[in-house]
Design an enzyme around this catalytic site. Structure first.
Site, mmCIF file in Angstrom:
data_model
loop_
_atom_site.group_PDB
_atom_site.id
_atom_site.type_symbol
_atom_site.label_atom_id
_atom_site.label_comp_id
_atom_site.label_asym_id
_atom_site.label_seq_id
_atom_site.Cartn_x
_atom_site.Cartn_y
_atom_site.Cartn_z
ATOM 1 N N TYR A 33 0.782 -1.245 -0.048
ATOM 2 C CA TYR A 33 0.135 -0.061 -0.017
ATOM 3 C C TYR A 33 0.980 1.548 0.077
ATOM 4 O O TYR A 33 2.213 1.261 0.289
ATOM 5 C CB TYR A 33 -1.056 -0.090 1.220
ATOM 6 C CG TYR A 33 -0.443 0.183 2.516
ATOM 7 C CD1 TYR A 33 0.553 -0.770 3.154
ATOM 8 C CD2 TYR A 33 -0.556 1.496 3.182
ATOM 9 C CE1 TYR A 33 1.026 -0.126 4.436
ATOM 10 C CE2 TYR A 33 -0.047 1.651 4.362
ATOM 11 C CZ TYR A 33 0.733 0.860 4.856
ATOM 12 O OH TYR A 33 1.279 1.305 6.086
ATOM 13 N N ARG A 52 8.335 4.407 -4.929
ATOM 14 C CA ARG A 52 8.244 3.249 -3.643
ATOM 15 C C ARG A 52 7.235 1.991 -3.993
ATOM 16 O O ARG A 52 7.562 0.907 -3.601
ATOM 17 C CB ARG A 52 8.005 3.784 -2.280
ATOM 18 C CG ARG A 52 8.271 2.689 -1.203
ATOM 19 C CD ARG A 52 8.192 3.190 0.132
ATOM 20 N NE ARG A 52 6.739 3.810 0.395
ATOM 21 C CZ ARG A 52 6.682 4.768 1.604
ATOM 22 N NH1 ARG A 52 7.735 4.774 2.483
ATOM 23 N NH2 ARG A 52 5.467 5.312 1.797
ATOM 24 N N ARG A 101 -7.915 -20.773 -1.908
ATOM 25 C CA ARG A 101 -6.831 -20.584 -0.716
ATOM 26 C C ARG A 101 -5.699 -21.555 -1.015
ATOM 27 O O ARG A 101 -5.810 -22.742 -1.315
ATOM 28 C CB ARG A 101 -7.228 -20.559 0.686
ATOM 29 C CG ARG A 101 -5.978 -20.479 1.391
ATOM 30 C CD ARG A 101 -6.565 -20.475 3.055
ATOM 31 N NE ARG A 101 -5.467 -20.265 4.089
ATOM 32 C CZ ARG A 101 -4.812 -21.035 4.709
ATOM 33 N NH1 ARG A 101 -5.122 -22.272 4.399
ATOM 34 N NH2 ARG A 101 -4.039 -20.753 5.533
ATOM 35 N N LYS A 150 6.483 -1.989 1.769
ATOM 36 C CA LYS A 150 5.462 -1.590 2.455
ATOM 37 C C LYS A 150 4.240 -2.496 2.345
ATOM 38 O O LYS A 150 3.101 -2.007 1.541
ATOM 39 C CB LYS A 150 5.174 -0.078 1.778
ATOM 40 C CG LYS A 150 3.899 0.770 3.073
ATOM 41 C CD LYS A 150 4.163 2.321 2.494
ATOM 42 C CE LYS A 150 3.178 3.123 3.063
ATOM 43 N NZ LYS A 150 3.325 3.303 4.623
ATOM 44 N N GLU A 182 11.739 2.158 14.464
ATOM 45 C CA GLU A 182 10.749 3.338 14.032
ATOM 46 C C GLU A 182 9.950 3.068 14.648
ATOM 47 O O GLU A 182 9.695 2.342 15.611
ATOM 48 C CB GLU A 182 10.742 2.990 12.372
ATOM 49 C CG GLU A 182 10.049 1.731 12.055
ATOM 50 C CD GLU A 182 9.883 1.427 10.501
ATOM 51 O OE1 GLU A 182 9.637 2.323 9.846
ATOM 52 O OE2 GLU A 182 9.952 0.175 10.267
HETATM 53 N N1 PDD Z 1 2.817 4.943 7.388
HETATM 54 N N2 PDD Z 1 7.529 3.572 8.921
HETATM 55 C C1 PDD Z 1 6.504 3.095 8.926
HETATM 56 C C2 PDD Z 1 6.214 1.561 9.652
HETATM 57 C C3 PDD Z 1 5.285 3.443 8.169
HETATM 58 O O1 PDD Z 1 4.202 2.611 8.362
HETATM 59 C C4 PDD Z 1 5.318 4.705 7.729
HETATM 60 C C5 PDD Z 1 4.386 5.443 6.847
HETATM 61 C C6 PDD Z 1 6.369 5.516 7.828
HETATM 62 C C7 PDD Z 1 6.711 6.706 7.048
HETATM 63 O O2 PDD Z 1 6.777 6.740 5.782
HETATM 64 P P1 PDD Z 1 6.237 7.924 4.724
HETATM 65 O O3 PDD Z 1 6.955 9.068 5.089
HETATM 66 O O4 PDD Z 1 6.683 7.394 3.257
HETATM 67 O O5 PDD Z 1 4.885 8.070 5.027
HETATM 68 C C8 PDD Z 1 7.668 4.812 8.275
HETATM 69 C C9 PDD Z 1 1.860 5.276 6.655
HETATM 70 C C10 PDD Z 1 1.620 6.873 6.685
HETATM 71 C C11 PDD Z 1 0.270 4.652 7.111
HETATM 72 O O6 PDD Z 1 0.555 3.505 7.451
HETATM 73 O O7 PDD Z 1 -0.596 5.362 7.293
#
Ligand code: PDD
Length: 286
Positions: A33, A52, A101, A150, A182
């Protein structure tokens, strides 16, 4: 208000957009996503997010179903059709519906499932939390080893957020082998004097699109940037701290595991970086 959402080529009322129970996203969290912010009706750092997306899809060998121009068009259509001035566009691509599945990936010609929807958020830029800052707690990072992709496997980040809520704070910072990786859904930073310290990119963290822009702006503003790991103890001794994400932009952090940082108020570096980020990103939004 019923939103208009996008599903596999169609713009539909949200109540009519249906995905199969056999979709790999639903059964196996087999999907990726992106979240792109909207400011003044325009997309923030769109190019970074589609880049990304391509990387996440490549790493999982999922075909990218749309071109960059098509992604942009769908984003813009949804912003326009839902009258979004400030908010987010959520995008998800899964490996699709194999009709049953099975752990093995389905044949390559199985079409990926594409879902996009908007979230209106008035006051995204003028967020009152940026004036008081977030308080965070640390929790062990027990996620998988490819956090640079992601994926929609967000159960543990979601549990982390709940641990923070139960502790009466705003978010959790994950730690592994004694170091901060993070935040639950953001990248983490501490500040010592004029130096910004944040974990280096690797498979251990998401390569934040906001992180890339903020570090560029920090260097341009003659701030020092050190990409290395830091501990919770070091964070507690820091002058200030902050997080970055597409939806929170730059958010000051004023407390870590109960310890107030600096004055206990949002620091100068975080506050200045938030201003620069919003100003520059508004100018460059598409
Ligand atoms: N989350 N680290 C994690 C684990 C994240 O889920 C996100 C973003 C970031 C920051 O990435 P970016 O700057 O590209 O948004 C770092 C999004 C915003 C979410 O899950 O809603």
């Amino acid at each position: 208000m019923t939103r208009t959402v996008y599903l596999n080529g169609d713009y539909l009322p949200e109540t009519e957009a249906k995905v199969s129970i056999f979709d790999r996203g639903f059964l196996m969290a087999d999907g990726v996503y992106e979240v792109t912010s909207v400011l003044g009706g325009k997309l923030v750092d769109f190019a970074g997010h589609v880049k990304r997306l391509q990387r996440s899809l490549d790493e999982l060998e999922i075909r990218n179903p749309l071109t960059e121009a098509e992604w942009l068009e769908v984003h813009r259509q949804l912003v326009a059709r839902n009258g979004i001035d400030e908010g987010m566009v959520y995008l998800q691509v899964t490996r699709g519906n194999p009709g049953d599945r099975d752990f093995a990936f389905p044949p390559e010609d199985t079409p990926p499932t594409v879902v996009l929807f908007t979230q209106a958020k008035a006051g995204l830029a003028d967020n009152p939390a940026a004036k008081t800052g977030w308080r965070v707690i640390s929790v062990p990072d027990i996620r998988w080893g490819r956090r640079d992709i992601k994926t929609v496997q967000l159960l543990y980040p979601s549990m982390g957020k709940m641990m923070a809520k139960k502790a009466g704070v705003d978010d959790a910072w994950f730690t592994e082998d004694g170091f901060v990786t993070e935040g639950t859904s953001n990248n983490a930073y501490i500040v010592k004097g004029n130096r910004i310290i944040t974990r280096a990119l690797s498979n251990d963290i998401l390569h934040g699109i906001t992180r890339a822009a903020v570090l560029r702006f920090a260097r341009e503003a003659q701030m020092e940037v050190e990409e290395r790991s830091f501990t919770i103890d070091e964070a507690k001794q820091a002058d200030e701290a902050f997080i970055t994400s597409a939806s929170a932009f730059v958010m000051p952090v004023v407390q870590v595991d109960g310890a107030a940082l600096g004055t206990g108020k949002p620091g100068h570096v975080a506050t200045r970086l938030r201003e620069i980020y919003l100003e520059e990103m508004r100018k460059a939004a598409v």
